[in-house]
Structure formats: structure tokens, C-alpha cells
Design a protein around this motif. Structure first.
Motif, PDB file in Angstrom:
ATOM      1  N   GLY A   1       0.865  -1.185  -0.048  1.00 39.55           N
ATOM      2  CA  GLY A   1      -0.062  -0.148   0.063  1.00 39.55           C
ATOM      3  C   GLY A   1       0.826   1.206   0.023  1.00 39.55           C
ATOM      4  O   GLY A   1       0.563   2.194  -0.620  1.00 39.55           O
TER       5      GLY A   1
ATOM      6  N   GLU B   1       2.423   1.798  -3.469  1.00 36.40           N
ATOM      7  CA  GLU B   1       1.132   1.908  -4.473  1.00 36.40           C
ATOM      8  C   GLU B   1       0.929   3.911  -4.204  1.00 36.40           C
ATOM      9  O   GLU B   1       0.701   4.278  -5.155  1.00 36.40           O
ATOM     10  N   ALA B   2       0.834   4.033  -3.062  1.00 34.55           N
ATOM     11  CA  ALA B   2       0.766   5.531  -2.563  1.00 34.55           C
ATOM     12  C   ALA B   2       2.186   6.405  -2.704  1.00 34.55           C
ATOM     13  O   ALA B   2       2.186   7.546  -2.508  1.00 34.55           O
TER      14      ALA B   2
END
Length: 106
Positions: free
Chosen positions: A20, A23-24
Motif C-alpha cells: 500500500g 502504491e501511494a
């Protein structure tokens, strides 16, 4: 979609959190690759007799086994005779079948 196999529940949690963050764009892809190597279970080469034993354990003919793995019957035959070794995606699928049965690759 195939599920990832982790060494432990803690590693699964760490890996999913890091994914995550990648992806950020908070974590680099290089760092994520290192975590992949640490967290995911390794895929090891399989001997010809292990491939045959796996196929027989799953009660599958070479043709049916090949169909599940999206390869030719001839290739499964070559693996079982030691003429060729499974690599890449084929080896990953064989590993998944070994751990979870043919239903894991349907």
C-alpha cells in the motif's frame, strides 16, 4: 487471481502494508522488491520424479495436468523425464499445486 503465499501472518501483514505504501508512492519500488524476496515463500526447482508424484497425487493424466498449467502435454512429459525443467510461471504454478492442489490454479 492467485493469492500470495507468505512465510507467516506477520510477514503477510508487513508485506501488504508495504504494498500500500508503494502504491501511494511513499516507499520505493526497490524497497518493495526487497520485501517481496523476504516475505514471500520461495519457489524451488522440482525434480522430475517430484513433478510426476505431484501429478499422480492429483489423480491427473499428463494431458489434464498440462491443461491446468496452460502448457502442452509434451512439455509435462519432458519435465517428468528430466529433459526440460519448469521455469518462471510454470514453476510457480507447480509450487502452488504442490501446496494447495490443482484447485489452486483453476
Amino acid at each position: 487471481m492467485m493469492t500470495k503465499q507468505y512465510g507467516s501472518e506477520v510477514l503477510a501483514s508487513v508485506h501488504e502494508t508495504a504494498q500500500g505504501m508503494t502504491e501511494a508512492a511513499v516507499m520505493s519500488k526497490r524497497t518493495m522488491k526487497s520485501l517481496d524476496e523476504m516475505c514471500l515463500l520461495p519457489v524451488e526447482e522440482m525434480a522430475p520424479e517430484d513433478i510426476r508424484a505431484l501429478r499422480l497425487r492429483e489423480n491427473a493424466s499428463q494431458a489434464v495436468f498440462a491443461r491446468y498449467l496452460n502448457v502442452t502435454t509434451g512439455l509435462v512429459n519432458q519435465w517428468e523425464r528430466g529433459e526440460k525443467c519448469p521455469r518462471g510461471a510454470s514453476l510457480k504454478l507447480l509450487t502452488l499445486v504442490a501446496r494447495n492442489g490443482l484447485a489452486a490454479v483453476v
